[in-house]
Design a protein around this motif. Structure first.
Motif, PDB file in Angstrom:
ATOM      1  N   THR A 318       5.910   6.525 -40.402  1.00 35.97           N
ATOM      2  CA  THR A 318       5.914   5.148 -40.909  1.00 35.97           C
ATOM      3  C   THR A 318       5.792   4.162 -39.746  1.00 35.97           C
ATOM      4  N   ILE A 319       5.234   3.000 -40.079  1.00 38.71           N
ATOM      5  CA  ILE A 319       5.086   1.914 -39.101  1.00 38.71           C
ATOM      6  C   ILE A 319       5.563   0.633 -39.769  1.00 38.71           C
ATOM      7  N   MET A 320       6.376  -0.138 -39.068  1.00 38.26           N
ATOM      8  CA  MET A 320       6.752  -1.458 -39.581  1.00 38.26           C
ATOM      9  C   MET A 320       6.148  -2.532 -38.670  1.00 38.26           C
ATOM     10  N   LEU A 321       5.408  -3.458 -39.272  1.00 37.98           N
ATOM     11  CA  LEU A 321       4.810  -4.564 -38.520  1.00 37.98           C
ATOM     12  C   LEU A 321       5.369  -5.873 -39.049  1.00 37.98           C
ATOM     13  N   GLN A 322       5.773  -6.758 -38.144  1.00 37.70           N
ATOM     14  CA  GLN A 322       6.232  -8.071 -38.604  1.00 37.70           C
ATOM     15  C   GLN A 322       5.419  -9.177 -37.935  1.00 37.70           C
ATOM     16  N   HIS A 323       5.234 -10.260 -38.666  1.00 32.57           N
ATOM     17  CA  HIS A 323       4.491 -11.420 -38.161  1.00 32.57           C
ATOM     18  C   HIS A 323       5.296 -12.668 -38.470  1.00 32.57           C
ATOM     19  N   ASP A 324       5.598 -13.434 -37.430  1.00 39.36           N
ATOM     20  CA  ASP A 324       6.311 -14.704 -37.625  1.00 39.36           C
ATOM     21  C   ASP A 324       6.002 -15.599 -36.442  1.00 39.36           C
ATOM     22  N   ILE A 325       5.248 -16.683 -36.709  1.00 42.48           N
ATOM     23  CA  ILE A 325       4.956 -17.616 -35.604  1.00 42.48           C
ATOM     24  C   ILE A 325       5.627 -18.962 -35.860  1.00 42.48           C
ATOM     25  N   SER A 326       6.582 -18.992 -36.804  1.00 35.37           N
ATOM     26  CA  SER A 326       7.106 -20.298 -37.202  1.00 35.37           C
ATOM     27  C   SER A 326       8.626 -20.334 -37.332  1.00 35.37           C
ATOM     28  N   SER A 327       9.328 -19.389 -36.725  1.00 31.71           N
ATOM     29  CA  SER A 327      10.792 -19.442 -36.697  1.00 31.71           C
ATOM     30  C   SER A 327      11.253 -19.533 -35.253  1.00 31.71           C
ATOM     31  N   PRO A 328      12.301 -20.290 -34.993  1.00 30.43           N
ATOM     32  CA  PRO A 328      12.781 -20.410 -33.612  1.00 30.43           C
ATOM     33  C   PRO A 328      13.525 -19.157 -33.178  1.00 30.43           C
ATOM     34  N   ARG A 329      12.813 -18.255 -32.535  1.00 29.43           N
ATOM     35  CA  ARG A 329      13.423 -16.999 -32.088  1.00 29.43           C
ATOM     36  C   ARG A 329      12.594 -16.426 -30.940  1.00 29.43           C
ATOM     37  N   PRO A 330      13.190 -15.591 -30.094  1.00 28.40           N
ATOM     38  CA  PRO A 330      12.434 -15.016 -28.968  1.00 28.40           C
ATOM     39  C   PRO A 330      11.270 -14.154 -29.461  1.00 28.40           C
ATOM     40  N   GLY A 331      10.237 -14.057 -28.638  1.00 26.76           N
ATOM     41  CA  GLY A 331       9.032 -13.325 -29.039  1.00 26.76           C
ATOM     42  C   GLY A 331       9.190 -11.815 -28.948  1.00 26.76           C
ATOM     43  N   SER A 332       8.299 -11.110 -29.641  1.00 22.15           N
ATOM     44  CA  SER A 332       8.301  -9.653 -29.562  1.00 22.15           C
ATOM     45  C   SER A 332       6.954  -9.099 -30.007  1.00 22.15           C
ATOM     46  N   ARG A 333       6.526  -8.017 -29.338  1.00 20.07           N
ATOM     47  CA  ARG A 333       5.240  -7.369 -29.685  1.00 20.07           C
ATOM     48  C   ARG A 333       5.483  -5.880 -29.941  1.00 20.07           C
ATOM     49  N   PHE A 334       5.019  -5.002 -28.992  1.00 18.64           N
ATOM     50  CA  PHE A 334       5.308  -3.575 -29.205  1.00 18.64           C
ATOM     51  C   PHE A 334       6.822  -3.412 -29.123  1.00 18.64           C
ATOM     52  N   GLN A 335       7.439  -2.882 -30.163  1.00 15.76           N
ATOM     53  CA  GLN A 335       8.889  -2.956 -30.273  1.00 15.76           C
ATOM     54  C   GLN A 335       9.585  -1.605 -30.189  1.00 15.76           C
ATOM     55  N   LEU A 336       8.998  -0.577 -30.779  1.00 14.25           N
ATOM     56  CA  LEU A 336       9.795   0.654 -30.906  1.00 14.25           C
ATOM     57  C   LEU A 336       8.920   1.852 -31.251  1.00 14.25           C
ATOM     58  N   ILE A 337       9.264   2.990 -30.663  1.00 12.78           N
ATOM     59  CA  ILE A 337       8.658   4.241 -31.116  1.00 12.78           C
ATOM     60  C   ILE A 337       9.786   5.264 -31.185  1.00 12.78           C
ATOM     61  N   SER A 338       9.842   5.977 -32.284  1.00 16.49           N
ATOM     62  CA  SER A 338      10.978   6.866 -32.498  1.00 16.49           C
ATOM     63  C   SER A 338      10.468   8.231 -32.945  1.00 16.49           C
ATOM     64  N   GLY A 339      11.033   9.276 -32.341  1.00 18.57           N
ATOM     65  CA  GLY A 339      10.576  10.625 -32.659  1.00 18.57           C
ATOM     66  C   GLY A 339      11.727  11.578 -32.904  1.00 18.57           C
ATOM     67  N   SER A 340      11.401  12.856 -33.066  1.00 17.52           N
ATOM     68  CA  SER A 340      12.415  13.852 -33.389  1.00 17.52           C
ATOM     69  C   SER A 340      13.339  14.132 -32.207  1.00 17.52           C
ATOM     70  N   LYS A 341      12.954  13.673 -30.978  1.00 14.39           N
ATOM     71  CA  LYS A 341      13.797  13.942 -29.803  1.00 14.39           C
ATOM     72  C   LYS A 341      14.295  12.686 -29.102  1.00 14.39           C
ATOM     73  N   GLY A 342      13.854  11.508 -29.546  1.00 10.39           N
ATOM     74  CA  GLY A 342      14.327  10.316 -28.849  1.00 10.39           C
ATOM     75  C   GLY A 342      13.611   9.065 -29.300  1.00 10.39           C
ATOM     76  N   ILE A 343      13.989   7.963 -28.640  1.00  5.56           N
ATOM     77  CA  ILE A 343      13.474   6.657 -29.054  1.00  5.56           C
ATOM     78  C   ILE A 343      13.267   5.767 -27.837  1.00  5.56           C
ATOM     79  N   TYR A 344      12.195   4.953 -27.878  1.00  4.15           N
ATOM     80  CA  TYR A 344      12.015   3.850 -26.928  1.00  4.15           C
ATOM     81  C   TYR A 344      12.116   2.567 -27.720  1.00  4.15           C
ATOM     82  N   GLN A 345      12.862   1.605 -27.191  1.00  2.00           N
ATOM     83  CA  GLN A 345      12.957   0.300 -27.862  1.00  2.00           C
ATOM     84  C   GLN A 345      12.810  -0.802 -26.818  1.00  2.00           C
ATOM     85  N   ALA A 346      12.069  -1.855 -27.169  1.00  3.02           N
ATOM     86  CA  ALA A 346      11.848  -2.972 -26.240  1.00  3.02           C
ATOM     87  C   ALA A 346      12.903  -4.057 -26.419  1.00  3.02           C
TER      88      ALA A 346
END
Ligand code: NAD
Length: 472
Positions: A318-346
């Motif tokens: 599964t992949i989750m994509l979010q789009h928001d250019i109009s809320s006051p919050r810090p930016g984010s792009r490539f965010q996370l990849i998760s597998g059967s042995k571990g996870i990377y998160q930005a």
């Protein structure tokens, strides 16, 4: 009285400014069943080597003028022609590359002047950084005219346009590269290397965003003589009457490469929902109080602030994509990849192989170990060229541009090909369709016509070939 005047201005302005164009687009974009027979598999395609790469640029506004400097800073690139409907943008662009030894011909005579640029027989690569609606028409015309294409995001705004660029690329055997620099930047190439070496095991889930506040920061709505500072009228209009993920490519690109989409796996279907708009409408009202320019926008239906799109792949990821250019919050792009042995998160970048995040020293050692040759080599080229220099601002040289030119010069396959361009772009119209149908499931077309099962991996992060193009 004021209200009547406003209503008139609004209607006249909407029609004149093309604001209505976007409305009902979702309904016009029902996926058509298309019996596409692949004419030629462009994945892995090697075009004849180019000793020098002769480039014509269409659209030298905010992004295009930056790309111009980045391309001019690469060895064996000739900037042959520049096109923009605003002559002053072309003049500024030319000034910005004074001293680089280029004397481009200028095309500024109207909305279709880019056709003359494409018709020339001394251009190898047409770069497109115009408003979105021109990308596919220019890309198709350029390929038909025998040119490779480098387009900004997206390659097309409708499903039909995405198919058109795929079919044209296959028929003409011209590359159509969509530049999602996010695949080379930051941690993306490093994490891609870790994924390919099995560090995270079998991939299960990925997340990518285009969260980038364009509405609330200081100066966002200042206008200069042509545009708003930091924002473009055409881009604002894209947010009227459309509702979905309007800009998925930056967040999706790295995840798609990690999941081998188009070469080992493919998207199967997606669902998408949007919130209401809580900031754009009120902002237009506030701005219109003091500036008649904004009156046509008051009371219009804006895209919901945040869109969430969920994609399932054929392999059951599964992949989750979010789009928001109009809320006051810090930016984010490539965010996370998760597998059967571990996870990377930005944000902040971190890795875990259990319930606990790794200690910083351990994380840094992994980054060092897995930084691929493509990243190291680019960094070396930048320092060989003298690093960041005054007028030539090397911070604006991107690894993705360098590698694109390197691949063209060495006759290598594109790191992101036409199938990636179409897939990463079609998420927008399909998400709009799902949103319009209360989150209904929408099938994602297979632009590779089944070749995804046998296509070899894209993006050569270890530089098995090429890598011999320098910066100047
Ligand atoms: N990859 C990235 O990180 C990145 C960053 C910013 C923008 N972009 C993309 O770059 C593209 C351009 O965005 P921008 O912010 O530079 O917009 P912009 O409005 O600053 O620039 C667009 C330029 O196109 C010109 N133009 C409009 N119609 C034209 C026509 N018919 N023929 C020739 N020129 C025409 C405009 O005059 C303007 O100079 C968009 O697709 C945007 O999504 C990508």
């Amino acid at each position: 009285m004021k209200n009547k005047r406003r209503d008139f201005i609004k209607l006249a302005g909407m029609a004149g400014a093309g604001i209505i164009v976007g409305s009902d687009r979702a309904l016009a974009m029902q996926p058509k069943v298309r019996d596409h027979m692949q004419a030629f598999n462009m994945h892995g395609f090697r075009a004849p080597k180019l000793d020098r790469v002769r480039v014509g640029l269409v659209g030298v506004g905010n992004r295009g003028s930056g790309t111009l400097i980045r391309l001019a800073s690469i060895e064996n690139v000739d900037i042959v022609a520049l096109c923009d409907i605003l002559p002053q943008n072309v003049q500024q662009a030319i000034q910005s590359i004074e001293g680089f030894g280029h004397s481009p011909t200028i095309y500024t005579d109207g909305e279709d002047a880019w056709k003359e640029l494409c018709d020339r027989d001394d251009i190898d690569l047409v770069y497109i950084a115009t408003p979105w609606k021109y990308h596919a028409p220019i890309a198709v015309y350029a390929m038909e005219s025998g040119k490779h294409v480098y387009t900004e995001l997206p390659v097309g705004v409708t499903l039909e346009e995405c198919w058109q660029v795929v079919e044209t690329s296959e028929r003409t055997k011209k590359h159509c590269y969509m530049g999602s620099s996010s695949c080379h930047e930051g941690m993306s190439a490093i994490v891609l290397n870790m994924v390919r070496q099995g560090f995270f095991g079998e991939l299960v889930h990925g997340e990518g965003n285009y969260i980038h506040d364009r509405v609330n920061g200081p100066g966002r709505w200042e206008r200069d003589e042509n545009n708003w500072f930091g924002y473009r009228p055409w881009r604002l209009k894209e947010n009227v009457g459309r509702n979905g993920n309007l800009y998925p490519q930056h967040g999706l690109g790295p995840v798609a490469q990690m999941m081998d989409l188009n070469y080992g796996d493919k998207m199967d279907y997606l669902v998408s929902i949007s919130s209401n708009d809580f900031t754009m409408g009120p902002k237009m009202k506030e701005l219109a109080e003091n500036d008649p320019y904004f009156e046509p926008y008051e009371g219009l239906k804006f895209r919901g602030n945040i869109n969430t799109t969920l994609i399932r792949t054929n392999k059951g990821r599964t992949i989750m994509l979010q789009h928001d250019i109009s809320s006051p919050r810090p930016g984010s792009r490539f965010q996370l990849i998760s597998g059967s042995k571990g996870i990377y998160q930005a944000d902040p970048a971190r890795i875990a192989t259990s319930e606990e995040w790794m200690k910083e020293e351990e994380f840094k050692a992994l980054v060092e170990k897995f930084t691929p040759k493509i990243t190291k080599s680019f960094q070396e080229k930048v320092s060989q060229a003298g690093g960041i220099k005054g007028g030539r601002s090397y911070e604006r040289v991107a690894a993705s541009d360098w590698r694109l030119i390197d691949c063209l010069r060495n006759g290598l396959p594109m790191e992101m090909d036409v199938y990636d361009a179409a897939l990463w772009s079609v998420v927008t119209p399909l998400s709009e369709q799902s949103v319009a149908q209360m989150g209904n499931t929408v099938k994602v077309p297979d632009f590779t016509s089944g070749s995804w099962k046998s296509n070899k991996r894209g993006m050569d992060i270890h530089l098995a070939e090429g890598g011999n193009t320098n910066l100047i």
